[in-house]
Design a protein around this motif. Structure first.
Motif, PDB file in Angstrom:
ATOM      1  N   LEU A  47       0.834  -1.205   0.000  1.00 59.75           N
ATOM      2  CA  LEU A  47       0.000   0.000   0.000  1.00 59.75           C
ATOM      3  C   LEU A  47       0.868   1.254   0.000  1.00 59.75           C
ATOM      4  O   LEU A  47       0.669   2.153  -0.823  1.00 59.75           O
ATOM      5  CB  LEU A  47      -0.914  -0.024   1.236  1.00 59.75           C
ATOM      6  CG  LEU A  47      -1.924   1.112   1.356  1.00 59.75           C
ATOM      7  CD1 LEU A  47      -2.938   1.064   0.221  1.00 59.75           C
ATOM      8  CD2 LEU A  47      -2.651   1.046   2.699  1.00 59.75           C
ATOM      9  N   SER A  48       1.858   1.300   0.897  1.00 53.30           N
ATOM     10  CA  SER A  48       2.707   2.491   1.015  1.00 53.30           C
ATOM     11  C   SER A  48       3.484   2.762  -0.266  1.00 53.30           C
ATOM     12  O   SER A  48       3.804   3.902  -0.578  1.00 53.30           O
ATOM     13  CB  SER A  48       3.723   2.326   2.152  1.00 53.30           C
ATOM     14  OG  SER A  48       3.121   1.847   3.307  1.00 53.30           O
ATOM     15  N   ASN A  49       3.804   1.678  -0.988  1.00 52.86           N
ATOM     16  CA  ASN A  49       4.620   1.837  -2.191  1.00 52.86           C
ATOM     17  C   ASN A  49       3.792   1.839  -3.476  1.00 52.86           C
ATOM     18  O   ASN A  49       4.356   1.750  -4.571  1.00 52.86           O
ATOM     19  CB  ASN A  49       5.692   0.741  -2.237  1.00 52.86           C
ATOM     20  CG  ASN A  49       6.746   0.938  -1.152  1.00 52.86           C
ATOM     21  OD1 ASN A  49       7.696   1.691  -1.332  1.00 52.86           O
ATOM     22  ND2 ASN A  49       6.547   0.313  -0.012  1.00 52.86           N
ATOM     23  N   GLY A  50       2.483   1.932  -3.333  1.00 47.26           N
ATOM     24  CA  GLY A  50       1.616   2.017  -4.510  1.00 47.26           C
ATOM     25  C   GLY A  50       1.629   0.762  -5.364  1.00 47.26           C
ATOM     26  O   GLY A  50       1.364   0.823  -6.568  1.00 47.26           O
ATOM     27  N   VAL A  53      -3.467  -2.674  -3.363  1.00 46.05           N
ATOM     28  CA  VAL A  53      -4.328  -2.254  -2.253  1.00 46.05           C
ATOM     29  C   VAL A  53      -5.067  -3.496  -1.760  1.00 46.05           C
ATOM     30  O   VAL A  53      -6.082  -3.899  -2.330  1.00 46.05           O
ATOM     31  CB  VAL A  53      -5.343  -1.180  -2.695  1.00 46.05           C
ATOM     32  CG1 VAL A  53      -6.191  -0.723  -1.510  1.00 46.05           C
ATOM     33  CG2 VAL A  53      -4.621   0.007  -3.313  1.00 46.05           C
TER      34      VAL A  53
ATOM     35  N   GLU B 122      -8.655   8.600   1.019  1.00 43.90           N
ATOM     36  CA  GLU B 122      -7.333   8.133   0.576  1.00 43.90           C
ATOM     37  C   GLU B 122      -7.418   6.702   0.024  1.00 43.90           C
ATOM     38  O   GLU B 122      -6.770   6.374  -0.974  1.00 43.90           O
ATOM     39  CB  GLU B 122      -6.326   8.177   1.742  1.00 43.90           C
ATOM     40  CG  GLU B 122      -5.957   9.579   2.205  1.00 43.90           C
ATOM     41  CD  GLU B 122      -5.460  10.454   1.066  1.00 43.90           C
ATOM     42  OE1 GLU B 122      -4.671   9.963   0.234  1.00 43.90           O
ATOM     43  OE2 GLU B 122      -5.880  11.628   0.988  1.00 43.90           O
ATOM     44  N   LYS B 125      -8.793   6.754  -3.443  1.00 45.70           N
ATOM     45  CA  LYS B 125      -7.761   7.207  -4.400  1.00 45.70           C
ATOM     46  C   LYS B 125      -6.806   6.060  -4.736  1.00 45.70           C
ATOM     47  O   LYS B 125      -6.436   5.870  -5.905  1.00 45.70           O
ATOM     48  CB  LYS B 125      -6.959   8.372  -3.804  1.00 45.70           C
ATOM     49  CG  LYS B 125      -7.672   9.709  -3.779  1.00 45.70           C
ATOM     50  CD  LYS B 125      -6.684  10.756  -3.249  1.00 45.70           C
ATOM     51  CE  LYS B 125      -7.375  12.049  -2.866  1.00 45.70           C
ATOM     52  NZ  LYS B 125      -6.464  12.963  -2.125  1.00 45.70           N
ATOM     53  N   SER B 126      -6.386   5.314  -3.702  1.00 45.53           N
ATOM     54  CA  SER B 126      -5.472   4.186  -3.933  1.00 45.53           C
ATOM     55  C   SER B 126      -6.106   3.141  -4.842  1.00 45.53           C
ATOM     56  O   SER B 126      -5.449   2.583  -5.722  1.00 45.53           O
ATOM     57  CB  SER B 126      -5.099   3.520  -2.609  1.00 45.53           C
ATOM     58  OG  SER B 126      -4.520   4.428  -1.720  1.00 45.53           O
ATOM     59  N   GLY B 129      -6.082   4.292  -8.283  1.00 42.26           N
ATOM     60  CA  GLY B 129      -4.692   4.205  -8.740  1.00 42.26           C
ATOM     61  C   GLY B 129      -4.303   2.808  -9.196  1.00 42.26           C
ATOM     62  O   GLY B 129      -3.424   2.636 -10.039  1.00 42.26           O
ATOM     63  N   GLN B 130      -4.962   1.780  -8.654  1.00 38.96           N
ATOM     64  CA  GLN B 130      -4.692   0.384  -9.036  1.00 38.96           C
ATOM     65  C   GLN B 130      -5.650  -0.110 -10.119  1.00 38.96           C
ATOM     66  O   GLN B 130      -5.709  -1.317 -10.396  1.00 38.96           O
ATOM     67  CB  GLN B 130      -4.806  -0.537  -7.818  1.00 38.96           C
ATOM     68  CG  GLN B 130      -3.548  -0.621  -6.975  1.00 38.96           C
ATOM     69  CD  GLN B 130      -2.338  -1.143  -7.733  1.00 38.96           C
ATOM     70  OE1 GLN B 130      -2.454  -1.991  -8.621  1.00 38.96           O
ATOM     71  NE2 GLN B 130      -1.179  -0.611  -7.411  1.00 38.96           N
TER      72      GLN B 130
END
Lengths: 200, 200
Positions: A47-50, A53, B122, B125-126, B129-130
């Motif tokens: 999660l922290s490193n994208g 998720v 947040e 958004k993550s 992003g995935q």
């Protein structure tokens, strides 16, 4: 000699009381950590490193009685554990739906199928039916070996049991039907790499 | 006249005690049902019909004290509600990862943003992003109107609030930035159709 975390922060050992037992995290082999701890850390890293998720779902609870003390948070005074109707972990990686269960065994020779429930198997089948990726992460704690077995294989062993066959998966079967996940430092269980090889 | 369920089973009204109040589900308008009830029913319908696999996550609980009475199930004697770090619902539809929060308001004129937490925004958004699909299902209970707003729009209103703007989304804004979900019979909230229009 000073040690530093990967983010550059200096490692400062936690203060211990005189005579206290050494802290668990000082163990070299990290054997005190459960599979769940390792997966939660790995998911936090992703999660922290994208990278992905993926979260563990909360434990399902049947709440019976709640007290509301004045000026305090509500207190649950009576509740029971419910059986989960799905798997424990799910999320998204590169647009793909990821869904898995994580189980460990102390056995050296086989993985007992009593670790799973019928509705979890059904859930995994439904997920695959919708184009998701479902699997189980199995850990043999004795040898610290971790495997990712896709749900399609798990279902075959499950069906073998239902038709009167053995109630476990032999270690050799696990090895031949799964992807072995090497234990790393960060993330500790880098299962995303195994998913990559499934996708490609 | 006999009524039948869509699966062909005959409808048999539940027996009522003399003088008992009419059962809630006999209400024509179904107004007693919460958005969560309706969504759980809709998700069950999707699951049974092989349309989608979407579940509500359990409420996160911090367990402090558990008793293990002999020959009985474990009883949680002290626990507290924790704030969720993600949204309430997720799952898979046609291979796509689906993730959403569901909220209702009694207001006629606007949707308060205090219904959401920073980490939920947040999380959405993550997910986007995935390559996942994240949204909120909003219900204005007064007029029984339900909308699906994609997280990208929600984030814009959230950011407006953070930069000193209004703490809610006006009804007109909701209408212009969302897909209206007509209330149906089965499933009651057919949000998958709205997702179809997002995907296509």
């Amino acid at each position: 000699m000073a040690f530093h975390y990967p983010n550059g922060r200096r490692f400062v050992p936690a203060p211990t009381k005189p005579g206290a037992r050494p802290a668990k995290q000082m163990s070299y082999s990290n054997r005190g950590k459960t599979l769940e701890d390792d997966l939660n850390e790995s998911n936090q890293y992703y999660l922290s490193n994208g990278i992905a998720v993926i979260h563990k779902k909360p434990v399902p609870i049947q709440i019976v009685d709640v007290h509301y003390p004045q000026r305090s948070a509500a207190v649950i005074k009576e509740a029971y554990f419910k059986q989960a109707s799905t798997t424990d972990y799910n999320g998204v990686y590169k647009g793909k739906y990821i869904d898995f269960e994580a189980k460990e065994t102390g056995s050296h020779t086989s993985f007992p199928l009593k670790n799973f429930h019928e509705h979890q198997i059904e859930h995994m089948k439904s997920v695959v039916g919708q184009g998701g990726i479902a699997f189980v992460i199995m850990k043999f704690t004795a040898g610290e070996e971790t495997f990712l077995m896709q749900s399609e294989s798990l279902v075959q062993f499950w069906d073998r049991m239902l038709s009167g066959g053995r109630k476990s998966i032999t270690k050799a079967e696990v090895e031949s039907c799964s992807i072995k996940i090497p234990l790393g430092f960060q993330p500790r269980i880098d299962y995303i790499k195994a998913i990559d090889s499934i996708i490609s």
